[in-house]
Scaffold this motif. Structure first.
Motif, PDB file in Angstrom:
ATOM      1  N   SER A  38     -18.993   7.645  -5.336  1.00 41.06           N
ATOM      2  CA  SER A  38     -20.228   6.626  -5.257  1.00 41.06           C
ATOM      3  C   SER A  38     -20.675   6.566  -4.626  1.00 41.06           C
ATOM      4  O   SER A  38     -22.243   6.103  -4.504  1.00 41.06           O
ATOM      5  N   CYS A  39     -19.893   6.903  -3.486  1.00 36.56           N
ATOM      6  CA  CYS A  39     -20.780   6.738  -2.236  1.00 36.56           C
ATOM      7  C   CYS A  39     -22.307   8.008  -1.958  1.00 36.56           C
ATOM      8  O   CYS A  39     -23.856   7.502  -1.536  1.00 36.56           O
ATOM      9  N   ILE A  40     -21.706   9.065  -3.088  1.00 38.16           N
ATOM     10  CA  ILE A  40     -22.656   9.983  -2.626  1.00 38.16           C
ATOM     11  C   ILE A  40     -24.372   9.819  -4.025  1.00 38.16           C
ATOM     12  O   ILE A  40     -25.369  10.263  -3.694  1.00 38.16           O
ATOM     13  N   SER A  41     -23.607   9.077  -4.676  1.00 34.51           N
ATOM     14  CA  SER A  41     -24.675   8.836  -5.894  1.00 34.51           C
ATOM     15  C   SER A  41     -25.450   7.448  -5.183  1.00 34.51           C
ATOM     16  O   SER A  41     -26.799   7.718  -6.710  1.00 34.51           O
TER      17      SER A  41
ATOM     18  N   ILE B 276       0.549  -1.316   0.078  1.00 36.68           N
ATOM     19  CA  ILE B 276       0.177  -0.349  -0.184  1.00 36.68           C
ATOM     20  C   ILE B 276       1.159   1.067   0.033  1.00 36.68           C
ATOM     21  O   ILE B 276       0.474   2.088  -0.289  1.00 36.68           O
ATOM     22  N   ARG B 277       1.828   1.068   0.683  1.00 33.48           N
ATOM     23  CA  ARG B 277       2.851   2.440   1.185  1.00 33.48           C
ATOM     24  C   ARG B 277       3.341   3.064  -0.456  1.00 33.48           C
ATOM     25  O   ARG B 277       3.940   3.788  -0.941  1.00 33.48           O
ATOM     26  N   LYS B 278       3.535   1.534  -1.177  1.00 30.72           N
ATOM     27  CA  LYS B 278       4.105   1.867  -2.191  1.00 30.72           C
ATOM     28  C   LYS B 278       3.036   2.359  -4.125  1.00 30.72           C
ATOM     29  O   LYS B 278       3.346   2.648  -4.958  1.00 30.72           O
ATOM     30  N   ILE B 279       2.226   2.206  -3.203  1.00 32.05           N
ATOM     31  CA  ILE B 279       0.713   2.836  -4.170  1.00 32.05           C
ATOM     32  C   ILE B 279       1.436   4.545  -4.645  1.00 32.05           C
ATOM     33  O   ILE B 279       1.079   4.781  -3.390  1.00 32.05           O
ATOM     34  N   PRO B 280       1.771   5.510  -6.023  1.00 25.76           N
ATOM     35  CA  PRO B 280       1.543   6.229  -5.981  1.00 25.76           C
ATOM     36  C   PRO B 280       0.521   7.177  -5.578  1.00 25.76           C
ATOM     37  O   PRO B 280      -0.660   6.771  -5.469  1.00 25.76           O
ATOM     38  N   ARG B 281       0.722   8.602  -4.882  1.00 25.00           N
ATOM     39  CA  ARG B 281      -0.440   9.389  -4.452  1.00 25.00           C
ATOM     40  C   ARG B 281      -1.445  10.161  -5.036  1.00 25.00           C
ATOM     41  O   ARG B 281      -2.542   9.520  -4.377  1.00 25.00           O
ATOM     42  N   SER B 282      -0.981   9.639  -6.318  1.00 27.26           N
ATOM     43  CA  SER B 282      -2.406  10.469  -7.569  1.00 27.26           C
ATOM     44  C   SER B 282      -3.422   9.418  -7.408  1.00 27.26           C
ATOM     45  O   SER B 282      -4.528   9.664  -7.128  1.00 27.26           O
ATOM     46  N   LEU B 283      -3.106   8.009  -7.585  1.00 28.04           N
ATOM     47  CA  LEU B 283      -3.575   7.152  -7.792  1.00 28.04           C
ATOM     48  C   LEU B 283      -4.328   6.274  -6.378  1.00 28.04           C
ATOM     49  O   LEU B 283      -6.053   6.213  -6.865  1.00 28.04           O
ATOM     50  N   ALA B 284      -3.741   7.067  -5.296  1.00 36.05           N
ATOM     51  CA  ALA B 284      -4.529   6.719  -3.978  1.00 36.05           C
ATOM     52  C   ALA B 284      -5.905   7.412  -3.775  1.00 36.05           C
ATOM     53  O   ALA B 284      -6.907   7.580  -3.731  1.00 36.05           O
ATOM     54  N   ALA B 285      -5.153   9.012  -4.630  1.00 35.76           N
ATOM     55  CA  ALA B 285      -6.833  10.278  -3.807  1.00 35.76           C
ATOM     56  C   ALA B 285      -7.750  10.608  -5.230  1.00 35.76           C
ATOM     57  O   ALA B 285      -8.823  10.125  -4.954  1.00 35.76           O
ATOM     58  N   ALA B 286      -6.992   9.655  -6.820  1.00 38.54           N
ATOM     59  CA  ALA B 286      -8.587   9.317  -7.025  1.00 38.54           C
ATOM     60  C   ALA B 286      -9.095   8.055  -7.098  1.00 38.54           C
ATOM     61  O   ALA B 286     -10.049   8.302  -7.187  1.00 38.54           O
ATOM     62  N   THR B 287      -8.168   7.445  -6.330  1.00 41.26           N
ATOM     63  CA  THR B 287      -9.504   5.962  -5.519  1.00 41.26           C
ATOM     64  C   THR B 287     -10.356   6.588  -4.765  1.00 41.26           C
ATOM     65  O   THR B 287     -11.568   6.479  -4.769  1.00 41.26           O
ATOM     66  N   ILE B 288     -10.014   7.336  -4.019  1.00 39.34           N
ATOM     67  CA  ILE B 288     -10.826   7.790  -2.939  1.00 39.34           C
ATOM     68  C   ILE B 288     -12.360   8.308  -3.379  1.00 39.34           C
ATOM     69  O   ILE B 288     -12.544   8.471  -2.701  1.00 39.34           O
ATOM     70  N   LEU B 289     -11.271   9.901  -4.304  1.00 37.84           N
ATOM     71  CA  LEU B 289     -12.686  10.337  -4.939  1.00 37.84           C
ATOM     72  C   LEU B 289     -13.742   9.953  -5.503  1.00 37.84           C
ATOM     73  O   LEU B 289     -14.407   9.955  -5.911  1.00 37.84           O
TER      74      LEU B 289
END
Length: 85
Positions: free
Chosen positions: A76-79, A58-71
């Protein structure tokens, strides 16, 4: 565990079999996926070396990919709540 994943992939026709757990409609395939996810979580908690490996990966995942996944997850939860019935 790999056999369970292969069985899940082979069991995709079970998506047509529906039933209810209380007020929640489900399919047999969804139940199978939930059981597999639960077994994976229990195995990861019980096996400390696997947990350390997951944390390192998990620590090796790029922050941009993690941020996009979380967004995407938040959207999807809001929808679910905003969508017309």
């Amino acid at each position: 565990m790999q056999c369970a994943i292969i069985f899940t992939a082979a069991a995709t026709p079970l998506y047509l079999m529906r039933f209810h757990i209380g007020p929640i409609p489900m399919t047999v395939f969804e139940t199978l996926i939930l059981l597999l996810a639960g077994a994976t979580c229990v195995r990861a908690i019980m096996d400390f070396t696997a947990r350390d490996l997951y944390i390192k990966k998990i620590r090796k995942i790029p922050r941009s990919l993690a941020a996009a996944t979380i967004l995407f997850f938040i959207a999807s939860c809001i929808s679910v709540f905003v969508a017309p019935s």
